[in-house]
Design a protein around this motif. Structure first.
Motif, PDB file in Angstrom:
ATOM      1  N   ILE A 126      10.412  -0.485   3.885  1.00 18.12           N
ATOM      2  CA  ILE A 126       9.246  -0.568   3.645  1.00 18.12           C
ATOM      3  C   ILE A 126       8.449   0.911   3.756  1.00 18.12           C
ATOM      4  O   ILE A 126       8.102   1.295   4.791  1.00 18.12           O
ATOM      5  N   VAL A 127       7.646   1.069   3.027  1.00 18.20           N
ATOM      6  CA  VAL A 127       6.511   2.399   2.222  1.00 18.20           C
ATOM      7  C   VAL A 127       5.457   2.704   1.833  1.00 18.20           C
ATOM      8  O   VAL A 127       5.212   1.464   1.779  1.00 18.20           O
ATOM      9  N   ASP A 128       4.681   2.258   2.974  1.00 21.48           N
ATOM     10  CA  ASP A 128       3.590   2.526   3.218  1.00 21.48           C
ATOM     11  C   ASP A 128       2.986   4.282   3.338  1.00 21.48           C
ATOM     12  O   ASP A 128       2.806   5.089   4.297  1.00 21.48           O
ATOM     13  N   VAL A 129       3.446   4.537   2.151  1.00 20.55           N
ATOM     14  CA  VAL A 129       3.106   6.600   1.609  1.00 20.55           C
ATOM     15  C   VAL A 129       2.371   6.348   0.606  1.00 20.55           C
ATOM     16  O   VAL A 129       2.881   6.354  -0.970  1.00 20.55           O
ATOM     17  N   PRO A 130       1.006   6.261   0.250  1.00 16.82           N
ATOM     18  CA  PRO A 130       0.563   6.660  -0.535  1.00 16.82           C
ATOM     19  C   PRO A 130       0.290   7.711  -1.835  1.00 16.82           C
ATOM     20  O   PRO A 130       0.650   8.704  -1.217  1.00 16.82           O
ATOM     21  N   LEU A 185      -0.643  -6.856   2.293  1.00 11.86           N
ATOM     22  CA  LEU A 185      -1.745  -5.926   1.886  1.00 11.86           C
ATOM     23  C   LEU A 185      -1.532  -5.659   0.057  1.00 11.86           C
ATOM     24  O   LEU A 185      -2.142  -5.334  -0.433  1.00 11.86           O
ATOM     25  N   ASN A 186       0.292  -5.463  -0.464  1.00  8.51           N
ATOM     26  CA  ASN A 186       0.110  -5.419  -1.617  1.00  8.51           C
ATOM     27  C   ASN A 186      -0.605  -6.483  -3.039  1.00  8.51           C
ATOM     28  O   ASN A 186      -0.686  -6.618  -3.458  1.00  8.51           O
ATOM     29  N   CYS A 187      -0.665  -7.839  -2.070  1.00  8.03           N
ATOM     30  CA  CYS A 187      -0.559  -9.118  -3.104  1.00  8.03           C
ATOM     31  C   CYS A 187      -1.805  -8.717  -3.543  1.00  8.03           C
ATOM     32  O   CYS A 187      -2.850  -9.020  -5.121  1.00  8.03           O
ATOM     33  N   GLU A 239     -10.265  -4.907   5.684  1.00  8.29           N
ATOM     34  CA  GLU A 239     -10.761  -3.605   6.482  1.00  8.29           C
ATOM     35  C   GLU A 239     -10.434  -2.444   6.369  1.00  8.29           C
ATOM     36  O   GLU A 239     -11.358  -1.426   5.956  1.00  8.29           O
ATOM     37  N   ARG A 240      -9.207  -2.209   5.329  1.00  4.92           N
ATOM     38  CA  ARG A 240      -8.614  -1.576   5.124  1.00  4.92           C
ATOM     39  C   ARG A 240      -9.405  -0.510   3.851  1.00  4.92           C
ATOM     40  O   ARG A 240      -8.985   0.576   3.472  1.00  4.92           O
ATOM     41  N   ALA A 241      -9.426  -2.307   3.057  1.00  5.40           N
ATOM     42  CA  ALA A 241     -10.035  -1.319   1.688  1.00  5.40           C
ATOM     43  C   ALA A 241     -11.250  -1.223   1.192  1.00  5.40           C
ATOM     44  O   ALA A 241     -11.465   0.181   0.815  1.00  5.40           O
ATOM     45  N   ALA A 266       7.129  -8.967  -8.200  1.00  3.24           N
ATOM     46  CA  ALA A 266       7.438  -8.659  -6.333  1.00  3.24           C
ATOM     47  C   ALA A 266       6.565  -8.517  -5.732  1.00  3.24           C
ATOM     48  O   ALA A 266       6.589  -8.351  -4.646  1.00  3.24           O
ATOM     49  N   ARG A 267       4.929  -8.793  -6.261  1.00  7.32           N
ATOM     50  CA  ARG A 267       3.793  -8.354  -4.863  1.00  7.32           C
ATOM     51  C   ARG A 267       3.040  -9.845  -5.310  1.00  7.32           C
ATOM     52  O   ARG A 267       2.229 -10.036  -4.177  1.00  7.32           O
ATOM     53  N   ASN A 268       2.598 -11.197  -6.386  1.00  6.06           N
ATOM     54  CA  ASN A 268       2.343 -11.926  -6.475  1.00  6.06           C
ATOM     55  C   ASN A 268       3.262 -13.029  -7.088  1.00  6.06           C
ATOM     56  O   ASN A 268       2.907 -13.699  -6.231  1.00  6.06           O
TER      57      ASN A 268
HETATM   58  C1  LIG Z   1      -1.767   0.102  -0.792  1.00  9.44           C
HETATM   59  C2  LIG Z   1      -0.073   1.564  -1.213  1.00  9.44           C
HETATM   60  C3  LIG Z   1      -1.041   2.806  -1.435  1.00  9.44           C
HETATM   61  C4  LIG Z   1       0.626   1.797   0.302  1.00  9.44           C
HETATM   62  O1  LIG Z   1       1.394   2.494   0.356  1.00  9.44           O
HETATM   63  C5  LIG Z   1       1.092   0.491  -1.900  1.00  9.44           C
HETATM   64  O2  LIG Z   1       2.129   0.028  -1.397  1.00  9.44           O
HETATM   65  C6  LIG Z   1       0.497   0.863  -3.629  1.00  9.44           C
HETATM   66  O3  LIG Z   1      -0.294   1.711  -3.562  1.00  9.44           O
HETATM   67  O4  LIG Z   1       2.155   0.316  -3.915  1.00  9.44           O
END
Ligand SMILES: CC(C)(CO)C(=O)C(=O)O
Ligand SMILES: NC(=O)C1=CN([C@@H]2O[C@H](COP(=O)(O)OP(=O)(O)OC[C@H]3O[C@@H](n4cnc5c(N)ncnc54)[C@H](OP(=O)(O)O)[C@@H]3O)[C@@H](O)[C@H]2O)C=CC1
Length: 301
Positions: A126-130, A185-187, A239-241, A266-268
């Motif tokens: 899982i990548v949370d690296v914007p 988060l991504n959907c 909140e995060r947005a 992949a996201r929706n």
């Molecule tokens: C929400 C975010 C930026 C989180 O790293 C992301 O997953 C994306 O841009 O696809």
């Protein structure tokens, strides 16, 4: 006796792949780094969240025929829809002990790669690296962020590659929940891709409520497949947005703006597909998938 250094190949040196490659090029554990690219690039220049510039000049190859030896680690960071083409790199890169880390969004990391290699070689991440690409090999790394892998020897070996980088490597005993939390988060990114607006659009009338609708569907389906998702998740996503920079461009909006295909399935789409399997209605994600799939229809037909 000193342990030999690791060889790493990054397939798909775009926003995430390029950022990760630049940081792990600094790792004392890594001796040899190769970028397996679709489009040529000369080197990596990554602007870190604190404004520092990280430069790296690993070997760049653009054809699997240029690979001469297997590696210890393959890190795949293409978009989910490019996996079949990216798999062409695996044959020359895989040796008997090679591990393949899949750095992609969604919840189907392992399923995407089992047509190409045994499941026990795959490390889902899982990548949370914007990060945003500004040119070939030129990347703006926005927030330090995290990479999360399943607990165990393979996951721990993967996160060790990030020791000394600003990206935090995490292992978790509950990867399923971590993946569905990220999908929650991504959907909601569908709203940015459909409106063409960056993160600040969450403040427009009705958009926070629509975000919660998309996320609640994800939460219900995630719970049905076994993820431990709390009732707070939809508000957390809003909140995060609200607290992120209003000009944040997530990767699906980046694709829309650049005219690239989008990771809507992949996201929706995955929420709709698994929702159907478990008898859960997902009208908001269904509409988002249909509209995102239809973008560019006239040009394609
Ligand atoms: C929400 C975010 C930026 C989180 O790293 C992301 O997953 C994306 O841009 O696809
Ligand atoms: N960007 C972000 O902030 C985040 C993205 N993610 C996820 O990470 C994954 C990667 O996204 P991101 O880095 O943004 O995507 P990018 O589009 O920036 O990068 C993907 C890279 O893969 C390359 N590629 C495609 N096919 C091949 C192939 N056959 N062989 C070699 N390289 C190939 C592309 O080449 P080319 O240069 O020709 O396009 C591009 O360089 C996605 O699943 C995304 O959802 C997760 C968290 C944050």
């Amino acid at each position: 006796m000193t342990a030999s250094k690791l060889s790493v190949a990054v397939v798909g040196p775009g926003a995430v792949g390029g950022t990760v490659a630049a940081w792990i090029s600094l790792s004392p554990l890594v001796g040899d780094l190769t970028l397996c690219a679709r489009s040529p690039l000369d080197r990596l220049v990554v602007e870190a969240p604190d404004g520092a510039i990280i430069e790296a000049a690993p070997r760049v190859v653009t054809d699997p025929g240029q690979i001469t030896a297997p590696v210890d680690w393959v890190l795949v960071a293409t978009k989910a829809y490019d996996v079949a083409a990216a798999a062409a790199w695996l044959k020359p890169l895989l040796g008997p002990r090679t591990r393949v880390a899949v750095l992609q969004n969604g919840v189907e990391h392992v399923e995407r790669f089992t047509p190409f290699l045994p499941a026990d070689r795959i490390v889902p991440v899982i990548v949370d690296v914007p990060a945003e690409r500004t040119g070939p090999g030129r990347i703006q790394h926005r927030r330090n962020g995290t990479v999360t892998a399943p607990a165990g020897e393979a996951g721990e070996a993967f996160v060790a590659l990030f020791a000394g980088s600003v990206i935090e490597g995490i292992v978790t005993d509950d990867f399923l929940t971590a993946a569905w939390t990220k999908l929650s988060l991504n959907c909601a990114g569908a709203i940015n891709a459909l409106t063409g607006e960056p993160g600040g659009v969450v403040r427009a009338e009705g958009v926070a409520d629509l975000t919660r609708e998309l996320v609640w569907e994800c939460v219900r389906v995630g719970r049905a497949v076994g993820a431990d998702l709390g009732d707070h998740i939809p508000d957390w996503v809003v909140e995060r947005a609200m607290t992120s920079p209003a000009d944040s461009v997530n990767s699906i909006l980046g694709d829309r703006l650049a005219g690239r295909p989008m990771e809507w399935d992949a996201r929706n789409g995955v929420i709709v597909r698994l929702g159907e399997l478990h008898g859960i209605e997902t009208p908001a994600n269904g509409m988002a998938s249909t509209l995102l799939a239809a973008v560019g229809w006239q040009l394609r037909s």
